[in-house]
Design an enzyme around this catalytic site. Sequence first.
Site, PDB file in Angstrom:
ATOM      1  N   THR A 150       1.512  -1.550  -4.209  1.00  0.00           N
ATOM      2  CA  THR A 150       2.443  -0.350  -3.994  1.00  0.00           C
ATOM      3  C   THR A 150       2.700   0.308  -5.223  1.00  0.00           C
ATOM      4  O   THR A 150       2.624  -0.175  -6.265  1.00  0.00           O
ATOM      5  CB  THR A 150       4.097  -1.225  -3.761  1.00  0.00           C
ATOM      6  OG1 THR A 150       3.919  -1.844  -2.641  1.00  0.00           O
ATOM      7  CG2 THR A 150       5.059  -0.112  -3.814  1.00  0.00           C
ATOM      8  N   VAL A 151       2.448   1.596  -4.977  1.00  0.00           N
ATOM      9  CA  VAL A 151       2.350   2.608  -6.200  1.00  0.00           C
ATOM     10  C   VAL A 151       3.538   3.303  -6.229  1.00  0.00           C
ATOM     11  O   VAL A 151       3.972   3.893  -5.466  1.00  0.00           O
ATOM     12  CB  VAL A 151       1.133   3.409  -5.999  1.00  0.00           C
ATOM     13  CG1 VAL A 151       1.009   4.712  -7.287  1.00  0.00           C
ATOM     14  CG2 VAL A 151      -0.133   2.615  -6.095  1.00  0.00           C
TER      15      VAL A 151
ATOM     16  N   MET B 223       0.798  -1.129   0.095  1.00  0.00           N
ATOM     17  CA  MET B 223      -0.053   0.018  -0.013  1.00  0.00           C
ATOM     18  C   MET B 223       0.740   1.255   0.168  1.00  0.00           C
ATOM     19  O   MET B 223       0.275   2.410  -0.087  1.00  0.00           O
ATOM     20  CB  MET B 223      -0.914  -0.015   1.484  1.00  0.00           C
ATOM     21  CG  MET B 223      -2.182   0.588   0.903  1.00  0.00           C
ATOM     22  SD  MET B 223      -3.143   0.234   2.616  1.00  0.00           S
ATOM     23  CE  MET B 223      -2.073   0.081   4.038  1.00  0.00           C
ATOM     24  N   PRO B 224       2.294   1.125   0.178  1.00  0.00           N
ATOM     25  CA  PRO B 224       2.898   2.422  -0.025  1.00  0.00           C
ATOM     26  C   PRO B 224       2.705   3.286  -1.254  1.00  0.00           C
ATOM     27  O   PRO B 224       2.476   2.397  -2.328  1.00  0.00           O
ATOM     28  CB  PRO B 224       4.303   1.823   0.106  1.00  0.00           C
ATOM     29  CG  PRO B 224       4.287   0.588   0.585  1.00  0.00           C
ATOM     30  CD  PRO B 224       3.207   0.086  -0.012  1.00  0.00           C
ATOM     31  N   TYR B 225       3.189   4.374  -1.170  1.00  0.00           N
ATOM     32  CA  TYR B 225       3.152   5.421  -2.209  1.00  0.00           C
ATOM     33  C   TYR B 225       4.507   6.065  -2.287  1.00  0.00           C
ATOM     34  O   TYR B 225       4.915   6.622  -1.551  1.00  0.00           O
ATOM     35  CB  TYR B 225       2.012   6.408  -2.021  1.00  0.00           C
ATOM     36  CG  TYR B 225       2.011   7.414  -3.049  1.00  0.00           C
ATOM     37  CD1 TYR B 225       1.441   7.251  -4.494  1.00  0.00           C
ATOM     38  CD2 TYR B 225       2.435   8.652  -2.957  1.00  0.00           C
ATOM     39  CE1 TYR B 225       1.623   8.279  -5.435  1.00  0.00           C
ATOM     40  CE2 TYR B 225       2.745   9.548  -3.842  1.00  0.00           C
ATOM     41  CZ  TYR B 225       2.111   9.433  -5.194  1.00  0.00           C
ATOM     42  OH  TYR B 225       2.287  10.350  -6.076  1.00  0.00           O
TER      43      TYR B 225
END
Lengths: 67, 67, 67, 67, 67, 67
Positions: free
Chosen positions: C40-41, C1-3
Amino acid sequence: MPYVNIKITDEAVTVEQKAALIKGATDLLVDVLGKNPATTVVVIDEVNTDNWGIGGEVVTKLRANNT
Amino acid sequence: MPYVNIKITDEAVTVEQKAALIKGATDLLVDVLGKNPATTVVVIDEVNTDNWGIGGEVVTKLRANNT
Amino acid sequence: MPYVNIKITDEAVTVEQKAALIKGATDLLVDVLGKNPATTVVVIDEVNTDNWGIGGEVVTKLRANNT
Amino acid sequence: MPYVNIKITDEAVTVEQKAALIKGATDLLVDVLGKNPATTVVVIDEVNTDNWGIGGEVVTKLRANNT
Amino acid sequence: MPYVNIKITDEAVTVEQKAALIKGATDLLVDVLGKNPATTVVVIDEVNTDNWGIGGEVVTKLRANNT
Amino acid sequence: MPYVNIKITDEAVTVEQKAALIKGATDLLVDVLGKNPATTVVVIDEVNTDNWGIGGEVVTKLRANNT
């Protein structure tokens, strides 16, 4: 896959309000652009009123002037 | 001169892990693009799980559902 | 889920280099924090050298001085 | 209507210094571009030195090495 | 006074869709938090699919694989 | 080491004006906080008026209404 960042002043925002912002922003991207909600990310930044300015004035001072 | 911003949820990330993220992101820019590490900046934002949403749901709630 | 947001100057970065940055940043989050790569984006911003400054100087001018 | 974001390390910045940054950044946009100060927003992010890196090193460690 | 940044891939988003995102995000802040719409700012960033990654893959390639 | 991001609408900003913003923002950080200009980074984002909203309205439309 959209990423939405909402910056607001840190003034007693509740968990329910944050959930409503996250749900509302996600729905907006789905409704307007047909984006996939599963990969739509929303991040809310709460900023101390000492650290936010508008019109060249610190918000903390603007708030004090209004009370 | 690159600037890298890493946003992650605030869930017990250690100082060592942060150092590894900073080192790894800097090395990546050097290796892939030949950037100068001396002016490569990395900033890590740790975001409360109440303030992060995916799929329209608050992460705090998603974590609770998974336990 | 990190950006992860990577800001670099817009100087002939190839599609292959961008792919390497995206792969490398994603791997970093997986390796260091055990994040799920599927959410992860990574977003790369290429900034015109007229719009990037360091040391109070525009990068376009710094580049010209170095040739 | 401009939006200015200033990221600095969290090292005892005073309320007066924050006010000076907000005033100065707003004046800059007014002076250089003739922007309307009433809708010029400035947000200051103070980042823990554990979360800021340059040259691949954590700022906390760089500060300790300098003392 | 809130600031909302929406990052989406640059894939033929129309002016009408952008207007709907701006209206919708502003209404959300008004409805949930009672913010003043006159100072609520929304900025949309359209990012080239070569510059956006998820799951370690470039979106351009993911799109090609799906056709 | 500070990082300053200035977002403005893309409306015929000249190279000289950008240089003045970069110089002015750098000087501000030096004057107010004693920061090292050599590692102070300024990035200017010029945003299409179709992609910027205030008061729930797209800036392109606000500009047209004012002419």
